[in-house]
Design a protein around this motif. Structure first.
Motif, PDB file in Angstrom:
ATOM      1  N   SER A 162      -2.451  -0.593  -6.053  1.00 44.78           N
ATOM      2  CA  SER A 162      -3.421  -0.080  -7.033  1.00 44.78           C
ATOM      3  C   SER A 162      -2.837  -0.192  -8.439  1.00 44.78           C
ATOM      4  O   SER A 162      -3.543  -0.503  -9.393  1.00 44.78           O
ATOM      5  N   ARG A 202     -16.123   3.981  -7.391  1.00 47.02           N
ATOM      6  CA  ARG A 202     -15.534   3.456  -6.161  1.00 47.02           C
ATOM      7  C   ARG A 202     -14.698   2.243  -6.550  1.00 47.02           C
ATOM      8  O   ARG A 202     -15.103   1.496  -7.454  1.00 47.02           O
ATOM      9  N   GLU A 206      -7.766  10.445 -11.236  1.00 44.12           N
ATOM     10  CA  GLU A 206      -8.200   9.945  -9.923  1.00 44.12           C
ATOM     11  C   GLU A 206      -8.589   8.469  -9.957  1.00 44.12           C
ATOM     12  O   GLU A 206      -8.818   7.867  -8.914  1.00 44.12           O
ATOM     13  N   THR A 207      -8.686   7.868 -11.160  1.00 48.83           N
ATOM     14  CA  THR A 207      -9.065   6.451 -11.242  1.00 48.83           C
ATOM     15  C   THR A 207      -7.979   5.622 -11.932  1.00 48.83           C
ATOM     16  O   THR A 207      -8.282   4.565 -12.509  1.00 48.83           O
ATOM     17  N   LEU A 247     -14.514  11.833  -0.664  1.00 42.80           N
ATOM     18  CA  LEU A 247     -15.436  10.693  -0.769  1.00 42.80           C
ATOM     19  C   LEU A 247     -16.682  10.956   0.071  1.00 42.80           C
ATOM     20  O   LEU A 247     -16.611  11.636   1.103  1.00 42.80           O
ATOM     21  N   GLY A 270     -18.025   6.033   0.532  1.00 43.73           N
ATOM     22  CA  GLY A 270     -16.765   5.857  -0.196  1.00 43.73           C
ATOM     23  C   GLY A 270     -16.843   6.160  -1.684  1.00 43.73           C
ATOM     24  O   GLY A 270     -15.926   5.816  -2.433  1.00 43.73           O
ATOM     25  N   THR A 289      -8.935   7.123  -6.208  1.00 42.40           N
ATOM     26  CA  THR A 289      -8.315   7.912  -5.140  1.00 42.40           C
ATOM     27  C   THR A 289      -9.208   7.991  -3.895  1.00 42.40           C
ATOM     28  O   THR A 289     -10.442   8.026  -3.992  1.00 42.40           O
ATOM     29  N   ALA A 290      -8.533   8.056  -2.735  1.00 36.92           N
ATOM     30  CA  ALA A 290      -9.256   8.226  -1.475  1.00 36.92           C
ATOM     31  C   ALA A 290      -9.113   9.666  -0.995  1.00 36.92           C
ATOM     32  O   ALA A 290      -9.760  10.093  -0.041  1.00 36.92           O
ATOM     33  N   GLY A 291      -8.233  10.442  -1.647  1.00 40.17           N
ATOM     34  CA  GLY A 291      -8.003  11.832  -1.245  1.00 40.17           C
ATOM     35  C   GLY A 291      -6.758  12.336  -1.949  1.00 40.17           C
ATOM     36  O   GLY A 291      -5.952  11.529  -2.415  1.00 40.17           O
ATOM     37  N   THR A 342       0.827  -1.217   0.000  1.00 40.34           N
ATOM     38  CA  THR A 342       0.000   0.000   0.000  1.00 40.34           C
ATOM     39  C   THR A 342       0.860   1.265   0.000  1.00 40.34           C
ATOM     40  O   THR A 342       0.329   2.376   0.027  1.00 40.34           O
ATOM     41  N   LYS A 368     -12.026  16.475   2.014  1.00 40.45           N
ATOM     42  CA  LYS A 368     -12.590  15.134   1.903  1.00 40.45           C
ATOM     43  C   LYS A 368     -13.196  14.974   0.509  1.00 40.45           C
ATOM     44  O   LYS A 368     -13.977  15.819   0.084  1.00 40.45           O
ATOM     45  N   PHE A 426     -16.590   8.386  -5.036  1.00 41.18           N
ATOM     46  CA  PHE A 426     -15.885   9.572  -5.528  1.00 41.18           C
ATOM     47  C   PHE A 426     -16.711  10.164  -6.675  1.00 41.18           C
ATOM     48  O   PHE A 426     -17.110   9.446  -7.594  1.00 41.18           O
TER      49      PHE A 426
END
Ligand code: ADP
Length: 549
Positions: free
Chosen positions: A201, A394, A333-334, A411, A415, A399-401, A177, A409, A417
């Motif tokens: 990822s 999702r 972001e994906t 999400l 969760g 991305t989570a941030g 991670t 924030k 986006f």
């Protein structure tokens, strides 16, 4: 109870190790800045990546440090992909097409400790030397003989550093991670924001390219990698190619239609990827060069993404090369690939026109990607192919941030986006983008898709490029305005264009006016800069004194 399977991390270095072991002899072809061709293979890539790992450590790079590149698609840039991430540092690919102040902003925001650059960016690096992060070292991706001394900043030579380095190196066992690479979104509004990918990822995303219903990338393929290594990890292809042993052809400095064509022909490329503009230029070169022997090109699949693939381009690939266009949708972001436009068994045997109807859609979600559309109140909308809504995504490569918490924030509580895209999803799962949320045309409360109108207008004979924006209208609030770049030597009129559109779009979508322009503004990633067009033409219908029917 936990399973009893080995907990081996998914690491970028393991992709390289696999490629060396099983596909060592697969060629990698790279066009240098002087136009010369450099050839080697995955075995040599591995050797040089290990040398580079030793160089990075000797220059003081530590795990988590950011290593920036301002570079084209070359073998040296590819080596950085594996070496920087492999030692646990973060490869930060900077888009050189950004404005200079955005480049200095992101280099400082990322706090890069090294900057690797191609010689074509020498002037840029010298000009911004005073605004670079403190203590940063600049390394020219060049031999000792061709590396300049550097004005305002001292330059090191990449090849000289590699020459003195050992090729003995054991890739560390990192947490899967941990961060591996960093790309900033081009930021049409506000400052660019950093998307931070992880080893996990990246490897999961690479698998998707190798799936039959993904890009079906395999050892059988010779890949012309047109999409830049500085644009969202070149859509993950460097990693996926190492995973499956595909041949990589890297076209180097600012490749145009001619360079791409000639390299494709010479290297037997059957697979390629790029944004629509690249392909419009590619076909322009073909049209202007009647002496070409088109059967030299062996393309069978072309991935188009980043902007909507125009129908005319999809048809042209089919007619000219018998090549199938796979449209893909995603964003920085994906990672970026989220949906892929492959066919279902029920589509077998359909006439070409119906197949193209499917190809103009953005495709279906790959395993791992969850999608839904919602209305302005965040209520989920039906997947009926008709109702459009805000597209939410999702998944493990979403991305989570943003880096350093920029943008807060991102999400929702579950969760999801929010992509900023507006789309329909049909009962088979095909997504069709109708707009960016900020570009949608709201005419009398109804939505008009600027993307559909553009796709249709590009099919009109004599049209080189088209843009549609919503402009102010006293009765309908907004109406569509069509801007067209005509092909060289062609004279088009408003009436011929509107007559072409007639019957292909709902009547009330008909643009209120058509303007012919010499150029259209684009973002650094080749997308139409509609904000600028709206600033320039937003009052067009009102100021032209008398509205068009
Ligand atoms: P930027 O940094 O310019 O935002 P991205 O590559 O992240 O660059 O842009 C992502 C956006 O590009 C998507 O949200 C979508 O609007 C657009 N896009 C990507 N693929 C497609 C496609 N196949 N069709 C239409 N639009 C697309």
């Amino acid at each position: 109870m936990l399973g009893l399977m080995q907990d081996r991390p998914l690491l970028i270095s393991s992709l390289l190790a696999y490629a060396e072991t099983y596909h060592g002899a697969t060629p990698i072809v790279s066009r240098d800045s002087d136009g010369s061709i450099f050839r080697y293979d995955y075995t040599s890539l591995g050797v040089r990546a290990r040398k580079l790992a030793n160089v990075l450590l000797s220059l003081g790079v530590k795990p988590g440090d950011r290593v920036a590149t301002l570079a084209w698609n070359t073998h040296r840039h590819l080596e950085l992909y594996f070496a920087a991430s492999g030692i646990g540092a973060i490869l930060h690919t900077v888009n050189p097409r950004l404005f200079t102040d955005q480049i200095t902003y992101i280099l400082n925001h990322a706090e890069d400790s090294l900057l690797f650059f191609d010689l074509s960016f020498t002037g840029l690096v010298e000009d911004i030397a005073g605004q670079l992060p403190k203590g940063i070292k600049a390394i020219a991706l060049a031999s000792a003989a061709t590396t300049p001394a550097g004005k305002n900043i001292a330059f090191h030579s990449y090849e000289a550093l590699l020459e003195g380095a050992s090729d003995q190196f054991d890739w560390p066992h990192l947490d899967e991670t941990s961060a591996s690479s960093l790309c900033y979104t081009s930021g049409t509004t506000g400052n660019p924001k950093g998307v931070l990918y992880s080893h996990r990822s990246t490897v999961l995303h690479a698998w998707l390219a190798c799936m039959k219903d993904g890009f079906a990338l395999s050892i059988q393929d010779s890949v012309m990698l047109v999409v830049p290594l500085f644009h969202v990890n070149a859509w993950g292809i460097p990693y996926a190619a190492a995973m499956c042993g595909a041949k990589l052809v890297l076209p180097g400095h600012a490749p145009d239609g001619k360079v791409i064509y000639e390299l494709m022909a010479r290297e037997g490329c059957n697979f390629s990827l790029g944004v629509p503009t690249i392909w419009l230029n590619f076909f322009k070169y073909i049209d202007e060069t009647p002496s070409l022997t088109l059967s030299d090109i062996k393309l069978d699949r072309v991935v188009i993404g980043g902007s909507a693939a125009p129908r005319s381009v999809i048809e042209r690939f089919h007619a000219t090369f018998g090549a199938f266009v796979i449209q893909a949708w995603g964003m920085s972001e994906t990672s970026p690939v989220s949906t892929v436009g492959t066919l279902l068994p029920k589509h077998k045997g359909l006439p070409l026109e119906k197949i193209v109807d499917i190809q103009v859609k953005q495709g279906r979600a790959m395993f791992g990607v969850e999608l839904k559309i919602v209305d302005d109140d965040h209520k989920e909308l039906p997947k009926d192919g008709t109702v459009s809504g805000h597209l939410l995504v999702r998944g493990p490569w979403v991305t989570a941030g943003y880096f350093k918490g920029e943008g807060g924030k991102v999400l929702d509580a579950e969760g999801w986006f929010s992509t900023g895209d507006v789309a329909t999803i049909d009962s088979d799962g095909y997504v069709q983008l109708t707009d960016r949320s900020k570009d949608i045309i709201k005419s009398g409360g109804e939505w008009i898709s600027s993307i559909d109108l553009e796709n249709c207008a590009v099919g009109c004979p004599g049209v080189q490029e088209a843009a549609v924006i919503g402009v102010a209208h006293p009765k309908w609030q907004e109406r569509p305005l069509l801007l067209i770049i005509p092909k060289p030597g062609v004279t088009l009129t408003r009436d011929t264009v509107l007559a072409y559109l007639s019957g292909k779009i709902p009547k009330w979508w008909t643009p209120d006016d058509v303007l012919f322009v010499a150029e259209l503004p684009h973002t650094a990633t080749g997308k139409l800069l509609k904000m600028k067009l709206r600033q320039q033409f937003g009052q067009h219908l009102i100021t032209k004194g008398g509205l068009v029917d």
